[in-house]
Structures are given as structure tokens and as C-alpha cells.
Design a protein around this motif. Structure first.
Motif, PDB file in Angstrom:
ATOM      1  N   ASP A  13      13.811   2.548  33.049  1.00  0.00           N
ATOM      2  CA  ASP A  13      13.031   3.858  33.146  1.00  0.00           C
ATOM      3  C   ASP A  13      14.085   5.127  32.770  1.00  0.00           C
ATOM      4  OD1 ASP A  13      11.530   5.967  33.529  1.00  0.00           O
ATOM      5  OD2 ASP A  13      11.060   5.546  35.779  1.00  0.00           O
ATOM      6  N   PRO A  14      14.206   5.523  31.808  1.00  0.00           N
ATOM      7  CA  PRO A  14      15.214   6.519  31.549  1.00  0.00           C
ATOM      8  C   PRO A  14      15.111   7.872  32.310  1.00  0.00           C
ATOM      9  CG  PRO A  14      13.828   6.317  29.541  1.00  0.00           C
ATOM     10  CD  PRO A  14      13.458   5.360  30.796  1.00  0.00           C
ATOM     11  N   ILE A  15      13.868   8.218  32.663  1.00  0.00           N
ATOM     12  CA  ILE A  15      13.559   9.323  33.184  1.00  0.00           C
ATOM     13  C   ILE A  15      14.128   9.437  34.889  1.00  0.00           C
ATOM     14  CG2 ILE A  15      11.805  11.028  34.362  1.00  0.00           C
ATOM     15  CD1 ILE A  15      10.203  10.399  31.670  1.00  0.00           C
ATOM     16  N   TYR A  16      13.920   8.196  35.439  1.00  0.00           N
ATOM     17  CA  TYR A  16      14.406   7.972  36.703  1.00  0.00           C
ATOM     18  C   TYR A  16      15.726   7.728  36.543  1.00  0.00           C
ATOM     19  CZ  TYR A  16      14.996   5.346  41.092  1.00  0.00           C
ATOM     20  OH  TYR A  16      15.314   4.980  42.306  1.00  0.00           O
ATOM     21  N   THR A  17      16.702   7.156  35.807  1.00  0.00           N
ATOM     22  CA  THR A  17      17.970   7.282  35.610  1.00  0.00           C
ATOM     23  C   THR A  17      18.643   8.479  35.621  1.00  0.00           C
ATOM     24  OG1 THR A  17      17.872   4.881  34.677  1.00  0.00           O
ATOM     25  CG2 THR A  17      19.925   6.084  34.470  1.00  0.00           C
ATOM     26  N   VAL A  18      18.058   9.524  34.634  1.00  0.00           N
ATOM     27  CA  VAL A  18      18.454  10.722  34.413  1.00  0.00           C
ATOM     28  C   VAL A  18      18.435  11.523  35.799  1.00  0.00           C
ATOM     29  CG1 VAL A  18      18.040  12.959  33.239  1.00  0.00           C
ATOM     30  CG2 VAL A  18      18.191  10.866  32.002  1.00  0.00           C
ATOM     31  N   ILE A  19      17.335  11.311  36.454  1.00  0.00           N
ATOM     32  CA  ILE A  19      16.938  12.119  37.550  1.00  0.00           C
ATOM     33  C   ILE A  19      18.153  11.592  38.703  1.00  0.00           C
ATOM     34  CG2 ILE A  19      15.483  12.187  39.681  1.00  0.00           C
ATOM     35  CD1 ILE A  19      13.243  12.407  37.658  1.00  0.00           C
ATOM     36  N   GLN A  20      18.384  10.138  38.733  1.00  0.00           N
ATOM     37  CA  GLN A  20      19.343   9.877  39.556  1.00  0.00           C
ATOM     38  C   GLN A  20      20.778  10.413  39.417  1.00  0.00           C
ATOM     39  OE1 GLN A  20      18.739   5.491  39.070  1.00  0.00           O
ATOM     40  NE2 GLN A  20      18.615   5.454  41.239  1.00  0.00           N
TER      41      GLN A  20
END
Length: 185
Positions: A13-20
Motif C-alpha cells: 500500500d504505497p499511501i500507507y508506506t508514504v505515511i509511515q
């Protein structure tokens, strides 16, 4: 394989990874800012962004340079805890720690106007990556080793295992092999 029968299925999940990444970067720079602020107050030097982002200030021939270097090392230890709470996966600790210092290299290069050429700076960054990774992996590994509390019956190969034990009791029974009640259905 359905998601109800799998343990820890991970979909990218790229959005989740960017948020992390943003959360980890923010917590890392917050910690570094606080530690450097304490160093600046102890040494009586001016409060400046140079101590965070100017690679020329990381040097071993001045007291302030030593203190800034130690501030980076202390922050590397502190960055282990956000790895536990934000990343939560042992195998991703190195990725996030390296990403933090990769972005730090970019920010430092932009702020200073040149790519760092000091071997001391590069050794310090390498040590910080190693410390953050080792600490984060240790903490995440300890979290992964915590027993899973089982408070209901489990069906395994046509047998029902009755338990309403606490996590410590289940762990002790697994170690000793004693006290497990099985019934055939």
C-alpha cells in the motif's frame, strides 16, 4: 489463499508506506531537534538550524562538534522507538532507518549547498543507521515474541482444545507440554 486463513498477509500500500515514512521522518527530526537543543543549551552556543543540517558542523576538533556528533548518536538510539510504534516489522527497520538518513543527506546537501565530503559525517551517518536499525529490530523482535493470548476454544484436526488461560499460562504449557485438555468431536 484467503485472508482469513493467513497470518500477516501484507499487501503493498504505497499511501500507507508514504505515511509511515513521513511519520518516521517527523519523529526523527523532532527527536534530533530536541537533543541538539539540549546540546546548544549545555554548550552555550547559538540556537541554529546549522547544527542539524550543515555537515560542516559535524567535526571532531571542537567541543561543539563532539557534542553534535553525540547528539546524532543519542538520536539514533531514540529513533529505535518510532520504528517499534510506526513500522512494527523487524524486516523493515533497516529500510526505514536508511530512508531517514537518505532524506537527511538530501536535506543536508540542499541546506549546505554541497554534498557532504567529510569522512566523519559519513561514518556518523553509517553508525546512526546501524544503531537505529539494531535497536529497532531488537524492539520489534521482542514485540513479535510476545505470546498470543488465547481465550476461546480452537479447533485443530477434529479436536477441540479448551482453554481460558492467561497468555503466561499458555506459554508455560507450551514449554512443559502439561495441562492441555483435548476432546474428540
Amino acid at each position: 489463499m484467503s485472508s482469513s486463513n493467513s497470518f500477516r498477509i501484507h499487501h503493498f500500500d504505497p499511501i500507507y508506506t508514504v505515511i509511515q515514512i513521513v511519520c518516521y521522518q517527523s519523529s526523527g527530526y523532532l527527536g534530533l531537534s530536541l537533543v541538539v537543543l539540549m546540546v546548544e543549551s549545555l554548550t552555550g552556543s547559538d540556537i541554529t538550524l546549522d547544527h542539524l543540517l550543515n555537515w560542516h558542523d559535524v567535526r571532531l576538533d571542537t567541543v561543539l562538534g563532539w557534542f553534535i556528533s553525540f547528539a546524532f548518536l543519542i538520536n539514533a538510539v531514540l529513533c529505535s522507538f518510532p520504528l517499534l510504534f510506526i513500522v512494527q516489522r523487524t524486516r523493515q527497520c533497516l529500510d526505514f532507518a536508511a530512508t531517514f538518513y537518505f532524506f537527511h543527506l538530501i536535506f543536508t546537501s540542499i541546506y549546505s549547498g554541497s554534498v557532504p565530503t567529510s569522512p566523519i559525517w559519513w561514518l556518523l551517518v553509517g553508525a546512526c543507521i546501524g544503531i537505529s536499525t539494531a535497536g529497532g529490530e531488537y524492539l520489534c523482535y521482542q514485540k513479535e515474541l510476545e505470546p498470543i493470548v488465547v481465550n476461546s476454544s480452537l479447533t485443530v484436526a477434529g479436536m477441540r482444545r479448551k482453554t481460558s488461560l492467561r497468555g503466561e499460562d499458555v506459554e508455560m504449557q507450551r514449554l512443559t507440554g502439561a495441562g492441555v485438555a483435548l476432546e474428540v468431536e
